[in-house]
Design a protein around this motif. Structure first.
Motif, PDB file in Angstrom:
ATOM      1  N   LEU A  57       7.154   6.288  -2.803  1.00 16.59           N
ATOM      2  CA  LEU A  57       6.259   5.275  -3.327  1.00 16.59           C
ATOM      3  C   LEU A  57       5.469   4.656  -2.181  1.00 16.59           C
ATOM      4  CD1 LEU A  57       8.632   3.481  -5.857  1.00 16.59           C
ATOM      5  CD2 LEU A  57       6.985   5.297  -6.322  1.00 16.59           C
ATOM      6  N   ASN A  58       4.160   4.613  -2.347  1.00 16.00           N
ATOM      7  CA  ASN A  58       3.284   4.013  -1.352  1.00 16.00           C
ATOM      8  C   ASN A  58       2.467   2.894  -2.005  1.00 16.00           C
ATOM      9  OD1 ASN A  58       3.977   5.854   0.754  1.00 16.00           O
ATOM     10  ND2 ASN A  58       2.653   7.390  -0.244  1.00 16.00           N
ATOM     11  N   PRO A  59       2.213   1.803  -1.295  1.00 14.89           N
ATOM     12  CA  PRO A  59       1.385   0.734  -1.873  1.00 14.89           C
ATOM     13  C   PRO A  59      -0.041   1.217  -2.092  1.00 14.89           C
ATOM     14  CG  PRO A  59       1.804   0.321   0.451  1.00 14.89           C
ATOM     15  CD  PRO A  59       2.671   1.483   0.069  1.00 14.89           C
ATOM     16  N   GLN A  60      -0.645   0.774  -3.201  1.00 18.86           N
ATOM     17  CA  GLN A  60      -2.020   1.145  -3.496  1.00 18.86           C
ATOM     18  C   GLN A  60      -2.703   0.022  -4.270  1.00 18.86           C
ATOM     19  OE1 GLN A  60      -2.198   4.504  -6.157  1.00 18.86           O
ATOM     20  NE2 GLN A  60      -0.197   4.053  -7.013  1.00 18.86           N
ATOM     21  N   VAL A  61      -4.027   0.054  -4.275  1.00 21.57           N
ATOM     22  CA  VAL A  61      -4.828  -0.974  -4.938  1.00 21.57           C
ATOM     23  C   VAL A  61      -5.344  -0.429  -6.257  1.00 21.57           C
ATOM     24  CG1 VAL A  61      -6.890  -2.419  -4.772  1.00 21.57           C
ATOM     25  CG2 VAL A  61      -5.497  -1.976  -2.735  1.00 21.57           C
ATOM     26  N   GLU A  62      -5.157  -1.199  -7.327  1.00 23.49           N
ATOM     27  CA  GLU A  62      -5.719  -0.844  -8.622  1.00 23.49           C
ATOM     28  C   GLU A  62      -6.996  -1.649  -8.824  1.00 23.49           C
ATOM     29  OE1 GLU A  62      -3.025  -1.250 -11.809  1.00 23.49           O
ATOM     30  OE2 GLU A  62      -1.542   0.144 -10.986  1.00 23.49           O
TER      31      GLU A  62
END
Length: 302
Positions: A57-62
């Motif tokens: 799991l990697n942080p991402q922007v929605e």
């Protein structure tokens, strides 16, 4: 049977020497299993070879796209004709404004390029707008003329200034929307304004009456433009939202003996928003109306 060297044994169990020395440590990449059996919960160590996929799991922007434009408070096409012309001429301005006194020989009306002769003070500007007083606006309360609703005719530029205080000056008509004639008046062209309509309640309590429905109509409805007998001097400003009311009225009660007269209460029938103000007059667009709106209907703060 072939026996590996002792330092190779931990590799058979998926362990390294650091784990043998520190069995309570957990290291990145290890696979842990939660075993719930016999009323107890235990963590055991496994490996990817047991068929359980590893999910990283990697942080991402929605994000989602914004609308192409903001939602306008007033439809621009409804009020565009009222923003570029004077529309209202105050009585004192009317009396002092320069006037066309003559046209070239043989002309009854002026067209673009025609030179016209003007009397009055033209020292404050060289570019003017031409208008024709079309309709006096009368305050229902005082019965006095508070302004003149002007008919916009076109624009004109100064060609030859007057040689004396009461001499005639020469102007050239540049563009017209209607034919220009003797008696039409000149007013200084106002500067362009940045128009911003942010709906809000008036800064202080205010009330007044509708003095005119634009277009010489007898009744107004949603998207109609109306003139009010209050303006900038009374505290009205662009963006003010006002409530529309039918005034109380007397009717006969035909259901009672003798048919006595009774008074019906005031009734709120709609909402409007001010989009242009003058000294003693303001123009508003009706945003909603449950019933037809008439001249002399009143308005208050919402």
């Amino acid at each position: 049977m072939y026996l590996r060297k002792p330092w190779d044994w931990p590799k058979l169990w998926g362990m390294n020497l650091q784990q043998i020395r520190n069995p309570h440590w957990i290291f990145p990449g290890q696979v842990l299993f939660l075993d719930i059996s016999n009323g107890r919960a235990r963590l055991t160590m496994g490996s990817d070879s047991q068929g359980i996929p590893t999910v990283k799991l990697n942080p991402q922007v929605e994000s989602s796209p914004l609308p192409p434009e903001g939602i306008p408070t007033i439809s621009p096409e409804l009020i565009a004709p009222f923003l570029t012309q004077p529309l209202i001429v105050e009585p004192d301005t009317l009396e002092a404004s320069p006037r066309i006194v003559a046209l070239p020989k043989g002309h009854t009306m002026a067209s673009p390029g025609t030179q016209v002769y003007v009397r009055g003070d033209v020292s404050k500007a060289t570019r003017y707008q031409i208008y024709r007083p079309a309709k006096p606006l009368v305050d229902p309360a005082t019965k006095k003329i508070i302004a003149y609703q002007a008919e916009y005719l076109g624009t004109t530029n100064l060609v030859e200034p007057p040689s004396g205080p009461d001499a005639v000056s020469v102007f050239r008509v540049d563009g017209i929307e209607r034919e220009v004639g003797v008696g039409d008046r000149l007013v200084i062209a106002p500067p362009r304004e940045f128009l911003n309509y942010t709906p809000h309640a008036p800064a202080k309590p205010i009330s007044g009456d509708i003095v005119s429905i634009y277009g010489d109509l007898s009744m107004a409805a949603k998207n109609s433009v109306v003139a009010l007998n209050r303006g900038a001097d009374d505290g009205l400003e662009r963006g003010d939202v006002l409530a529309l009311w039918h005034n109380s009225r007397m009717v006969k009660d035909s259901t009672a003996p003798g048919k006595p007269e009774i008074e019906l209460p005031d009734r709120r029938v709609g909402v409007m928003m001010v989009f242009r103000t003058f000294k003693h007059v303001a123009y508003a667009l009706i945003l909603s109306a449950d019933e037809p709106v008439e001249v002399a209907d009143r308005f208050t703060q919402p």
